[in-house]
Design a protein around this motif. Structure first.
Motif, PDB file in Angstrom:
ATOM      1  N   ASP A 167       0.812  -1.219   0.000  1.00  0.00           N
ATOM      2  CA  ASP A 167       0.000   0.000   0.000  1.00  0.00           C
ATOM      3  C   ASP A 167       0.846   1.269   0.000  1.00  0.00           C
ATOM      4  N   THR A 168       1.950   1.252   0.780  1.00  0.00           N
ATOM      5  CA  THR A 168       2.703   2.481   1.024  1.00  0.00           C
ATOM      6  C   THR A 168       4.199   2.196   1.082  1.00  0.00           C
ATOM      7  N   VAL A 169       4.983   3.059   0.441  1.00  0.00           N
ATOM      8  CA  VAL A 169       6.439   2.987   0.544  1.00  0.00           C
ATOM      9  C   VAL A 169       6.921   4.271   1.219  1.00  0.00           C
ATOM     10  N   ARG A 192       1.075   4.470  -2.415  1.00  0.00           N
ATOM     11  CA  ARG A 192       1.334   5.772  -1.814  1.00  0.00           C
ATOM     12  C   ARG A 192       2.812   5.905  -1.460  1.00  0.00           C
ATOM     13  N   THR A 193       3.376   7.119  -1.609  1.00  0.00           N
ATOM     14  CA  THR A 193       4.752   7.391  -1.201  1.00  0.00           C
ATOM     15  C   THR A 193       4.762   8.390  -0.052  1.00  0.00           C
ATOM     16  N   VAL A 194       5.445   8.025   1.018  1.00  0.00           N
ATOM     17  CA  VAL A 194       5.675   8.950   2.127  1.00  0.00           C
ATOM     18  C   VAL A 194       7.101   9.460   2.007  1.00  0.00           C
ATOM     19  N   ALA A 195       7.240  10.767   1.801  1.00  0.00           N
ATOM     20  CA  ALA A 195       8.541  11.408   1.594  1.00  0.00           C
ATOM     21  C   ALA A 195       8.990  12.038   2.904  1.00  0.00           C
ATOM     22  N   VAL A 196      10.068  11.542   3.475  1.00  0.00           N
ATOM     23  CA  VAL A 196      10.473  11.935   4.826  1.00  0.00           C
ATOM     24  C   VAL A 196      11.751  12.768   4.795  1.00  0.00           C
ATOM     25  N   GLU A 197      11.691  13.930   5.451  1.00  0.00           N
ATOM     26  CA  GLU A 197      12.863  14.789   5.585  1.00  0.00           C
ATOM     27  C   GLU A 197      13.106  15.125   7.054  1.00  0.00           C
ATOM     28  N   PRO A 198      14.370  15.364   7.440  1.00  0.00           N
ATOM     29  CA  PRO A 198      14.638  15.909   8.768  1.00  0.00           C
ATOM     30  C   PRO A 198      14.058  17.322   8.887  1.00  0.00           C
ATOM     31  N   ALA A 294       4.978  10.996  12.451  1.00  0.00           N
ATOM     32  CA  ALA A 294       4.771  11.836  11.277  1.00  0.00           C
ATOM     33  C   ALA A 294       3.799  11.180  10.307  1.00  0.00           C
ATOM     34  N   TYR A 295       3.836   9.847  10.235  1.00  0.00           N
ATOM     35  CA  TYR A 295       2.892   9.115   9.391  1.00  0.00           C
ATOM     36  C   TYR A 295       2.388   7.907  10.160  1.00  0.00           C
ATOM     37  N   ARG A 296       1.082   7.829  10.324  1.00  0.00           N
ATOM     38  CA  ARG A 296       0.491   6.729  11.074  1.00  0.00           C
ATOM     39  C   ARG A 296      -0.354   5.867  10.122  1.00  0.00           C
ATOM     40  N   PRO A 297       0.107   4.660   9.790  1.00  0.00           N
ATOM     41  CA  PRO A 297      -0.644   3.805   8.868  1.00  0.00           C
ATOM     42  C   PRO A 297      -2.005   3.396   9.427  1.00  0.00           C
ATOM     43  N   GLU A 298      -2.927   3.140   8.529  1.00  0.00           N
ATOM     44  CA  GLU A 298      -4.235   2.611   8.901  1.00  0.00           C
ATOM     45  C   GLU A 298      -4.098   1.134   9.272  1.00  0.00           C
ATOM     46  N   ASP A 299      -5.081   0.613   9.971  1.00  0.00           N
ATOM     47  CA  ASP A 299      -5.083  -0.815  10.300  1.00  0.00           C
ATOM     48  C   ASP A 299      -5.053  -1.633   9.008  1.00  0.00           C
ATOM     49  N   GLY A 300      -4.150  -2.573   8.948  1.00  0.00           N
ATOM     50  CA  GLY A 300      -4.054  -3.444   7.782  1.00  0.00           C
ATOM     51  C   GLY A 300      -3.264  -2.872   6.629  1.00  0.00           C
ATOM     52  N   GLU A 301      -2.815  -1.636   6.730  1.00  0.00           N
ATOM     53  CA  GLU A 301      -2.033  -1.019   5.652  1.00  0.00           C
ATOM     54  C   GLU A 301      -0.657  -1.687   5.564  1.00  0.00           C
ATOM     55  N   LYS A 302      -0.287  -2.115   4.387  1.00  0.00           N
ATOM     56  CA  LYS A 302       1.005  -2.780   4.199  1.00  0.00           C
ATOM     57  C   LYS A 302       2.043  -1.734   3.788  1.00  0.00           C
ATOM     58  N   VAL A 303       3.068  -1.581   4.636  1.00  0.00           N
ATOM     59  CA  VAL A 303       4.046  -0.505   4.488  1.00  0.00           C
ATOM     60  C   VAL A 303       5.447  -1.089   4.326  1.00  0.00           C
ATOM     61  N   CYS A 304       6.228  -0.497   3.420  1.00  0.00           N
ATOM     62  CA  CYS A 304       7.638  -0.869   3.267  1.00  0.00           C
ATOM     63  C   CYS A 304       8.499   0.376   3.427  1.00  0.00           C
ATOM     64  N   VAL A 305       9.501   0.288   4.285  1.00  0.00           N
ATOM     65  CA  VAL A 305      10.440   1.377   4.531  1.00  0.00           C
ATOM     66  C   VAL A 305      11.754   1.068   3.819  1.00  0.00           C
ATOM     67  N   ILE A 306      12.242   2.029   3.045  1.00  0.00           N
ATOM     68  CA  ILE A 306      13.508   1.842   2.329  1.00  0.00           C
ATOM     69  C   ILE A 306      14.674   2.249   3.228  1.00  0.00           C
ATOM     70  N   LEU A 307      15.578   1.311   3.470  1.00  0.00           N
ATOM     71  CA  LEU A 307      16.835   1.608   4.154  1.00  0.00           C
ATOM     72  C   LEU A 307      17.873   1.840   3.059  1.00  0.00           C
ATOM     73  N   CYS A 308      18.189   3.104   2.813  1.00  0.00           N
ATOM     74  CA  CYS A 308      18.847   3.474   1.560  1.00  0.00           C
ATOM     75  C   CYS A 308      20.359   3.382   1.569  1.00  0.00           C
ATOM     76  N   GLY A 309      21.006   3.352   2.756  1.00  0.00           N
ATOM     77  CA  GLY A 309      22.453   3.332   2.734  1.00  0.00           C
ATOM     78  C   GLY A 309      23.090   2.892   4.036  1.00  0.00           C
ATOM     79  N   ALA A 310      24.324   2.416   3.934  1.00  0.00           N
ATOM     80  CA  ALA A 310      25.036   1.884   5.104  1.00  0.00           C
ATOM     81  C   ALA A 310      26.424   2.483   5.288  1.00  0.00           C
ATOM     82  N   ASN A 311      26.754   3.541   4.552  1.00  0.00           N
ATOM     83  CA  ASN A 311      28.079   4.139   4.672  1.00  0.00           C
ATOM     84  C   ASN A 311      28.103   5.085   5.863  1.00  0.00           C
TER      85      ASN A 311
END
Length: 330
Positions: A167-169, A192-198, A294-311
């Protein structure tokens, strides 16, 4: 420079297939999924865009004998040098003379011609541009190019293949190359895309408020990777669509999310990667009340978070980061 389309991303996916690591997906906190892109070649998603950029120019016959050049001592420079080495292309990388020695050494391990100029990125960039003009080398960019963004967008294609009912990335935003690519592909798939900034590193948020890209000040624990002073026009265009939700997170939340990934999952990631997770309730301040995420998913919403880097500097994964002050920016 043309706008970014889904066809660009599909072409990039075909172009770089077999030349990058397919993303791994793993269960994360509170039922969310984690896209482990920090396991990518060179330690970040940037390898995708760098491969696409060089391969597209080779296909078009526009890859000069002088090779490619870029100003970056960070993930983009590493990805450019690595991709150039894999394709037998000369790479000239400009970075400030005070850049960390470990980054210089790693760039040279990729057989890049490393040139140290000045003490600030702007000086290295000016030298890079002068070199490109004089030598005829192909000038690459860390994020502000459709080929770079399209390469990054291939990550979303792989995520959707592995989580068909997504549902959401959730993705962190710096200059906006990864976000623009991911959001363009996500929109094609009804995701849906959730765009996260500091909170103190908000180039996209400021651009949306101003009606276009503007310069911002940068002061965040994640500014080493997300510290672009201006978002790209591609990112602003993508963020204006109704299927994108821009959000801001505090540095303290970023630090807690990064530490939780290490404590609970033994995943060592950059602050930029933790920025995406910090938007969700599982990474919110446990002492705060409900509704603080900042973003609260609905019940049952399938969400994937991108871990973009390890340096990242592993020395910062210590208790002294729990107060949200963070460690040294490299």
């Amino acid at each position: 420079m043309h706008d970014l389309s889904y066809d660009d991303i599909k072409s990039a996916a075909d172009r770089i297939a077999g030349h990058v690591r397919p993303v791994a997906i793993a269960p994360g906190p509170d039922g969310v999924w984690l896209a482990l892109e920090h396991l990518q070649h060179t330690g970040s998603f940037k390898a995708r865009g760098a491969q696409n950029f060089l391969r597209a120019h080779r296909e078009a016959g526009t890859l000069p004998d002088a090779g490619v050049t870029i100003a970056s001592g960070g993930n983009a420079g590493l990805a450019c040098a690595w991709s150039a080495l894999r394709q037998g292309v000369r790479a000239t990388v400009f970075l400030p003379a005070n850049a960390p020695r470990v980054k210089v050494a790693r760039l040279r391990s990729y057989e890049a011609d490393v040139r140290l100029v000045g003490t600030e990125y702007a000086e290295a960039l000016a030298a890079c541009e002068e070199f490109a003009a004089a030598s005829g080398a192909l000038a690459s960019h860390a994020y502000d190019h459709p080929l770079i963004a399209a390469g990054a967008g291939t990550l979303m294609e792989e995520i959707k293949q592995r989580i068909p009912d997504l549902d959401t990335v959730v993705v962190a935003v710096g200059g906006g190359g990864l976000f623009a690519g991911v959001a363009t592909a996500a929109r094609q798939h009804g995701v849906r895309t959730v765009a996260v900034e500091p909170e103190n590193c908000r180039a996209l948020d400021a651009a949306l408020a101003a009606g276009g890209p503007v310069d911002v000040t940068v002061d965040s624990v994640a500014s080493d990777s997300l510290g672009a002073r201006r978002a790209t026009s591609l990112a602003v265009q993508a963020a204006r669509r109704g299927d994108v939700r821009p959000v801001l997170v505090p540095d303290g939340g970023i630090v807690r999310a990064r530490r939780a990934l290490w404590d609970d999952h033994r995943l060592a990631v950059e602050h930029a990667a933790a920025t995406a997770l910090a938007a969700l309730p599982a990474a919110s301040d446990p002492a705060a009340g409900p509704g603080t995420a900042a973003y609260r998913p609905e019940d049952g919403e399938k969400v994937c978070v991108i871990l973009c880097g390890a340096n990242t500097d592993l020395r910062t994964l210590t208790d002294d980061e729990r107060d949200g002050t963070g460690g040294p920016v490299t």
